[in-house]
Design an enzyme around this catalytic site. Structure first.
Site, PDB file in Angstrom:
ATOM      1  N   SER A 138      -1.315  -3.098   8.512  1.00 32.28           N
ATOM      2  CA  SER A 138      -1.207  -4.161   7.511  1.00 32.28           C
ATOM      3  C   SER A 138      -0.962  -3.530   6.149  1.00 32.28           C
ATOM      4  O   SER A 138      -1.378  -2.392   5.903  1.00 32.28           O
ATOM      5  CB  SER A 138      -2.506  -4.966   7.466  1.00 32.28           C
ATOM      6  OG  SER A 138      -2.557  -5.789   6.321  1.00 32.28           O
ATOM      7  N   TYR A 143     -11.378  -4.822   6.056  1.00 31.02           N
ATOM      8  CA  TYR A 143     -10.069  -4.881   6.726  1.00 31.02           C
ATOM      9  C   TYR A 143      -9.155  -3.774   6.212  1.00 31.02           C
ATOM     10  O   TYR A 143      -8.523  -3.062   6.997  1.00 31.02           O
ATOM     11  CB  TYR A 143      -9.450  -6.258   6.483  1.00 31.02           C
ATOM     12  CG  TYR A 143      -8.149  -6.491   7.212  1.00 31.02           C
ATOM     13  CD1 TYR A 143      -8.108  -6.535   8.594  1.00 31.02           C
ATOM     14  CD2 TYR A 143      -6.970  -6.697   6.500  1.00 31.02           C
ATOM     15  CE1 TYR A 143      -6.922  -6.768   9.264  1.00 31.02           C
ATOM     16  CE2 TYR A 143      -5.778  -6.931   7.168  1.00 31.02           C
ATOM     17  CZ  TYR A 143      -5.754  -6.964   8.549  1.00 31.02           C
ATOM     18  OH  TYR A 143      -4.572  -7.191   9.214  1.00 31.02           O
ATOM     19  N   LYS A 154      -7.614  -0.677   8.476  1.00 28.45           N
ATOM     20  CA  LYS A 154      -6.184  -0.464   8.690  1.00 28.45           C
ATOM     21  C   LYS A 154      -5.728   0.898   8.142  1.00 28.45           C
ATOM     22  O   LYS A 154      -4.837   1.538   8.711  1.00 28.45           O
ATOM     23  CB  LYS A 154      -5.372  -1.603   8.066  1.00 28.45           C
ATOM     24  CG  LYS A 154      -5.531  -2.933   8.808  1.00 28.45           C
ATOM     25  CD  LYS A 154      -5.145  -2.833  10.272  1.00 28.45           C
ATOM     26  CE  LYS A 154      -5.173  -4.181  10.973  1.00 28.45           C
ATOM     27  NZ  LYS A 154      -4.686  -4.119  12.366  1.00 28.45           N
TER      28      LYS A 154
END
Length: 195
Positions: free
Chosen positions: A80, A93, A97
């Site tokens: 991402s 998050y 990633k």
């Protein structure tokens, strides 16, 4: 259930028992809880890492150790833009990633003797249920609008991610490994400031 990394071994053992061999693998896990840093619990951060990173590592380990992954295979991890551009509400998050992309580079080197290539795709905002969840919570807020406005080419269709992923799985990319391909609608592109 990638939250249960022990289950990965069971699945791969079943592959081995059934004579399944793979020459391409896509890890498309994306667990994200949008909360500010001060509200992020250790358990939530650990769950995010477990699903987005540790499951990827365990999957590769099990496939290689049980010789289910063929020589000259291709592995693609879906990352991402959060890996390089985080914000206050996506620390766990973003962290997961970024770690996933580090794992991609590690596995690319570790598996190069088998001519197995490992790459990542780094999407921006894609029309998925994850975007729907984001819009429900933040769509009408300044934070939500600012995020979506950073993508001047608009939202990405899932098929675009699939096409790039299929390309990286194909025999057209036998010399590409340890790379991350950005497909973000311009999200990471420097923005002109109005004067």
């Amino acid at each position: 259930d990638l939250d249960n990394t022990n289950g990965i071994k069971t699945v791969v053992e079943r592959f081995k028992k059934d004579g399944v061999s793979l020459n391409g693998v896509v890890h498309a896990a994306a667990y994200a809880s949008k909360c500010a840093f001060e509200d992020l619990s250790v358990l939530e951060a650990q769950k995010t890492m477990r699903i987005n990173v540790h499951a990827f590592n365990e999957l590769i380990k099990q496939l290689v150790n049980r010789e289910v992954l063929d020589l000259k295979s291709s592995i693609v991890a879906i990352s991402s833009t959060a890996a390089t551009h985080g914000d206050d509400k996506e620390m766990a998050y973003s962290m997961s990633k970024a770690a996933l992309e580090a794992a991609v580079r590690y596995h690319a080197q570790a598996l190069s003797h088998m001519q197995i290539r490992v790459n990542a795709v780094q999407p921006g905002w894609v029309k998925t249920p994850m975007l729907d969840d984001f819009l429900k919570t933040y769509g009408d807020t300044a934070y939500g609008k600012a995020n979506l406005n950073k993508q001047p080419l608009g939202l990405i269709e899932p098929e675009e991610i699939a096409h790039l992923t299929c390309f990286l799985l194909s025999d057209a990319t036998t010399s590409i490994t340890a790379s991350t391909y950005v497909i973000d609608g311009g999200f990471l592109m420097p923005q002109f400031k109005e004067t």
